[in-house]
Design a protein around this motif. Structure first.
Motif, PDB file in Angstrom:
ATOM      1  N   ALA A 314     -10.546  65.532  -3.937  1.00  0.00           N
ATOM      2  CA  ALA A 314      -9.993  66.095  -2.692  1.00  0.00           C
ATOM      3  C   ALA A 314      -8.478  66.241  -2.750  1.00  0.00           C
ATOM      4  N   GLY A 315      -7.856  65.800  -3.844  1.00  0.00           N
ATOM      5  CA  GLY A 315      -6.422  65.936  -3.977  1.00  0.00           C
ATOM      6  C   GLY A 315      -5.633  64.725  -3.535  1.00  0.00           C
ATOM      7  N   GLU A 316      -6.311  63.661  -3.098  1.00  0.00           N
ATOM      8  CA  GLU A 316      -5.607  62.447  -2.697  1.00  0.00           C
ATOM      9  C   GLU A 316      -5.044  61.763  -3.948  1.00  0.00           C
ATOM     10  N   ARG A 317      -3.792  61.365  -3.870  1.00  0.00           N
ATOM     11  CA  ARG A 317      -3.110  60.820  -5.038  1.00  0.00           C
ATOM     12  C   ARG A 317      -2.675  59.385  -4.807  1.00  0.00           C
ATOM     13  N   TYR A 318      -2.965  58.539  -5.820  1.00  0.00           N
ATOM     14  CA  TYR A 318      -2.445  57.183  -5.847  1.00  0.00           C
ATOM     15  C   TYR A 318      -1.497  57.074  -7.029  1.00  0.00           C
ATOM     16  N   SER A 319      -0.363  56.399  -6.815  1.00  0.00           N
ATOM     17  CA  SER A 319       0.604  56.227  -7.889  1.00  0.00           C
ATOM     18  C   SER A 319       1.300  54.881  -7.727  1.00  0.00           C
ATOM     19  N   ARG A 320       1.498  54.223  -8.864  1.00  0.00           N
ATOM     20  CA  ARG A 320       2.215  52.948  -8.864  1.00  0.00           C
ATOM     21  C   ARG A 320       3.210  52.976 -10.014  1.00  0.00           C
ATOM     22  N   THR A 321       4.506  52.962  -9.701  1.00  0.00           N
ATOM     23  CA  THR A 321       5.550  52.990 -10.717  1.00  0.00           C
ATOM     24  C   THR A 321       6.208  51.618 -10.797  1.00  0.00           C
ATOM     25  N   TRP A 322       6.706  51.291 -11.985  1.00  0.00           N
ATOM     26  CA  TRP A 322       7.342  49.999 -12.186  1.00  0.00           C
ATOM     27  C   TRP A 322       8.443  50.129 -13.232  1.00  0.00           C
ATOM     28  N   GLY A 323       9.367  49.175 -13.223  1.00  0.00           N
ATOM     29  CA  GLY A 323      10.447  49.188 -14.193  1.00  0.00           C
ATOM     30  C   GLY A 323      11.029  47.805 -14.403  1.00  0.00           C
ATOM     31  N   GLU A 324      11.671  47.630 -15.560  1.00  0.00           N
ATOM     32  CA  GLU A 324      12.336  46.374 -15.900  1.00  0.00           C
ATOM     33  C   GLU A 324      13.668  46.683 -16.581  1.00  0.00           C
ATOM     34  N   GLU A 325      14.698  45.948 -16.224  1.00  0.00           N
ATOM     35  CA  GLU A 325      15.993  46.022 -16.901  1.00  0.00           C
ATOM     36  C   GLU A 325      16.300  44.648 -17.489  1.00  0.00           C
ATOM     37  N   HIS A 326      16.438  44.595 -18.800  1.00  0.00           N
ATOM     38  CA  HIS A 326      16.707  43.347 -19.500  1.00  0.00           C
ATOM     39  C   HIS A 326      18.184  43.329 -19.894  1.00  0.00           C
ATOM     40  N   PHE A 327      18.908  42.311 -19.447  1.00  0.00           N
ATOM     41  CA  PHE A 327      20.355  42.260 -19.625  1.00  0.00           C
ATOM     42  C   PHE A 327      20.788  41.467 -20.856  1.00  0.00           C
ATOM     43  N   GLY A 328      19.847  40.821 -21.536  1.00  0.00           N
ATOM     44  CA  GLY A 328      20.185  40.077 -22.741  1.00  0.00           C
ATOM     45  C   GLY A 328      20.700  38.682 -22.485  1.00  0.00           C
ATOM     46  N   ASN A 329      20.786  38.252 -21.222  1.00  0.00           N
ATOM     47  CA  ASN A 329      21.275  36.916 -20.876  1.00  0.00           C
ATOM     48  C   ASN A 329      20.199  36.056 -20.235  1.00  0.00           C
ATOM     49  N   GLY A 330      18.933  36.463 -20.409  1.00  0.00           N
ATOM     50  CA  GLY A 330      17.837  35.710 -19.819  1.00  0.00           C
ATOM     51  C   GLY A 330      17.446  36.168 -18.438  1.00  0.00           C
ATOM     52  N   LYS A 331      18.153  37.141 -17.887  1.00  0.00           N
ATOM     53  CA  LYS A 331      17.826  37.659 -16.557  1.00  0.00           C
ATOM     54  C   LYS A 331      17.211  39.055 -16.680  1.00  0.00           C
ATOM     55  N   VAL A 332      16.192  39.299 -15.865  1.00  0.00           N
ATOM     56  CA  VAL A 332      15.469  40.573 -15.883  1.00  0.00           C
ATOM     57  C   VAL A 332      15.357  41.091 -14.454  1.00  0.00           C
ATOM     58  N   HIS A 333      15.758  42.336 -14.272  1.00  0.00           N
ATOM     59  CA  HIS A 333      15.621  43.005 -12.973  1.00  0.00           C
ATOM     60  C   HIS A 333      14.303  43.765 -12.969  1.00  0.00           C
ATOM     61  N   LYS A 334      13.403  43.412 -12.046  1.00  0.00           N
ATOM     62  CA  LYS A 334      12.097  44.059 -11.951  1.00  0.00           C
ATOM     63  C   LYS A 334      12.002  44.798 -10.616  1.00  0.00           C
ATOM     64  N   TYR A 335      11.474  46.013 -10.688  1.00  0.00           N
ATOM     65  CA  TYR A 335      11.379  46.817  -9.477  1.00  0.00           C
ATOM     66  C   TYR A 335      10.160  47.734  -9.583  1.00  0.00           C
ATOM     67  N   GLY A 336       9.711  48.229  -8.435  1.00  0.00           N
ATOM     68  CA  GLY A 336       8.577  49.144  -8.432  1.00  0.00           C
ATOM     69  C   GLY A 336       8.118  49.461  -7.030  1.00  0.00           C
ATOM     70  N   LYS A 337       7.198  50.416  -6.935  1.00  0.00           N
ATOM     71  CA  LYS A 337       6.637  50.802  -5.648  1.00  0.00           C
ATOM     72  C   LYS A 337       5.330  51.556  -5.902  1.00  0.00           C
ATOM     73  N   SER A 338       4.559  51.750  -4.848  1.00  0.00           N
ATOM     74  CA  SER A 338       3.304  52.490  -4.961  1.00  0.00           C
ATOM     75  C   SER A 338       3.087  53.300  -3.695  1.00  0.00           C
ATOM     76  N   THR A 339       2.116  54.189  -3.746  1.00  0.00           N
ATOM     77  CA  THR A 339       1.793  55.026  -2.593  1.00  0.00           C
ATOM     78  C   THR A 339       1.031  54.259  -1.529  1.00  0.00           C
ATOM     79  N   THR A 340       0.674  52.988  -1.806  1.00  0.00           N
ATOM     80  CA  THR A 340       0.008  52.156  -0.804  1.00  0.00           C
ATOM     81  C   THR A 340       1.002  51.182  -0.169  1.00  0.00           C
ATOM     82  N   SER A 341       2.291  51.551  -0.187  1.00  0.00           N
ATOM     83  CA  SER A 341       3.368  50.802   0.481  1.00  0.00           C
ATOM     84  C   SER A 341       3.758  49.522  -0.244  1.00  0.00           C
ATOM     85  N   GLU A 342       3.316  49.358  -1.493  1.00  0.00           N
ATOM     86  CA  GLU A 342       3.818  48.235  -2.288  1.00  0.00           C
ATOM     87  C   GLU A 342       5.271  48.509  -2.668  1.00  0.00           C
TER      88      GLU A 342
END
Length: 430
Positions: A314-342
């Motif tokens: 019917a054309g209904e679309r679900y999508s979930r995107t995610w990402g990570e940024e690694h800074f090399g100092n032990g810290k990682v920035h994690k982010y993301g979202k989805s079409t179900t309001s995540e």
């Protein structure tokens, strides 16, 4: 053979990726008692054809009801399989009417068993069952010390329902270029048709003088009873400085379902690595689903990103995107979202893990390319230098293409256009 439904599906999706195919090698003992009462015993171990692919995890789409699996023993050496010890020497090559297997990567030269005839032959014959065969071999010479030794063979059944063709070759010239290659095609009585080619090349970069080895393989097969077929294109490139590139493109169809897959790896030899995967599938009802990811790292600093998606008829679309940024100092920035309001956007303490060097690199490929390296070029006369073209693009291979034998009545499954990717996917550097 183990079938494993392990590939992820996006949430709220009732469909799954086609199952995974895992192959496992082993040892065997083959005993042959010939007419002269001489007993011969041959031990053979199958090498892992997938050792070239250096991923911790490799997901490969394969249909559950796939038909093109070889019915012949996989561990028998090619010389024993094609020219059995117990077969009288005056008979021609035996029938080879089995399609290639899927997802086996790029085999090495020793797995192909390339054995070129030392003498020039042109012979043919008829077997007791009415099937016919032929075998030819020769040598082509050209400019710049070009030399191509080749062997061709083939045959067909008495009624023509089954036929096969095969050619092997080795090439060389005065620039140091060396090549091994094989091309096979055929059709069996069940209507299955196939085509397969493999190449291994050694050459020297015109600008840096660095030695390079390249491997490639293309395979395809079609069912004779179903609307089913598949195509694969594999490549690997290595140089003496540690630069490595690997990748594959795959396409398949099983009746109402089609799927595609692409992946790539690039190591620059100095610690920088890029990896990416993109796969998707669809049904005739209009359902589509897939996922992709990419990672880039250098010195512990880098990023990962990806998307999983699903589209209903019917054309209904679900999508979930995610990402990570690694800074090399032990810290990682994690982010993301989805079409179900995540949504999430956090920084965590986490160890960064990635592969900065391929498990299978220059040293390994040189060790497995002894037949390629042993090719003997023609003697170069004193004072003669090879012609080198330092233009913007490399010159075409001398001597033209190797003997080509694709099935005459079957076209390969076409790869989908690049813009068939669904929208709203993260960018990917290829």
């Amino acid at each position: 053979m183990v079938w494993n439904y392990g590939a992820p599906s996006p949430p709220s999706c009732s469909f799954r990726w086609p199952p995974l195919v895992l192959r496992r090698g082993g040892d065997f003992r083959f005993r042959c008692c010939c007419s002269d009462n001489n007993r011969r015993i041959v031990d053979k171990s199958e090498t892992d054809l997938r050792k070239n692919n250096n991923h911790k995890v490799r997901v490969q789409a394969a249909p559950a009801a796939w038909r093109f699996a070889s019915s012949q023993p996989q561990l028998v050496s090619r010389q024993e399989k094609y020219f059995p010890r117990c077969t009288p020497k005056n008979l021609g090559p035996q029938s080879r009417d089995t399609p290639p297997q899927r997802d086996t990567g790029i085999a090495s030269a020793k797995d192909w068993g390339i054995t070129l005839l030392t003498e020039h032959v042109n012979e043919s014959g008829i077997n007791e069952d009415g099937s016919t065969w032929y075998r030819e071999s020769g040598e082509d010479l050209g400019e710049n010390g070009y030399r191509c030794r080749w062997t061709k063979m083939g045959g067909k059944s008495s009624d023509g329902s089954s036929q096969w063709k095969e050619s092997w070759w080795e090439k060389s010239d005065w620039t140091g270029y060396k090549e091994l290659g094989v091309e096979k095609s055929g059709r069996n009585s069940e209507g299955e048709s196939w085509w397969e080619t493999w190449r291994e090349v050694l050459h020297q970069d015109e600008w840096s003088n660095i030695a390079k080895i390249e491997r490639s393989a293309q395979k395809q097969a079609k069912s004779g009873t179903e609307n089913a077929g598949w195509y694969e294109n594999w490549w690997e490139k290595y140089d003496a400085k540690g630069w490595t590139e690997k990748g594959a493109q795959k396409y398949g169809r099983l009746n109402e379902q089609s799927w595609w897959e692409k992946w790539g790896e690039h190591y620059d030899g100095r610690g920088s690595v890029l990896k990416w995967t993109d796969k998707w599938a669809e049904t005739e009802l209009g359902t589509k689903w897939g996922d992709k990811w990419e990672e880039k790292f250098f010195g512990g600093v880098g990023s990962r990103q990806g998307e999983t998606w699903h589209v209903t008829p019917a054309g209904e679309r679900y999508s979930r995107t995610w990402g990570e940024e690694h800074f090399g100092n032990g810290k990682v920035h994690k982010y993301g979202k989805s079409t179900t309001s995540e949504s999430w956007d956090i920084v965590v303490n986490e160890e960064t893990s990635y592969e900065a060097e391929p498990h299978y690199g220059w040293a390994e490929v040189v060790g497995d390319s002894s037949q390629l390296l042993s090719i003997q070029p023609q003697d170069k006369p004193p004072g003669v230098y090879p012609f080198l073209d330092f233009g913007s693009s490399p010159p075409p291979l001398q001597g033209g293409s190797p003997p080509s034998m694709p099935p005459q009545d079957d076209n390969p499954p076409s790869m989908p256009p690049q813009d068939d990717n669904p929208p709203s996917t993260p960018p990917r550097t290829q």
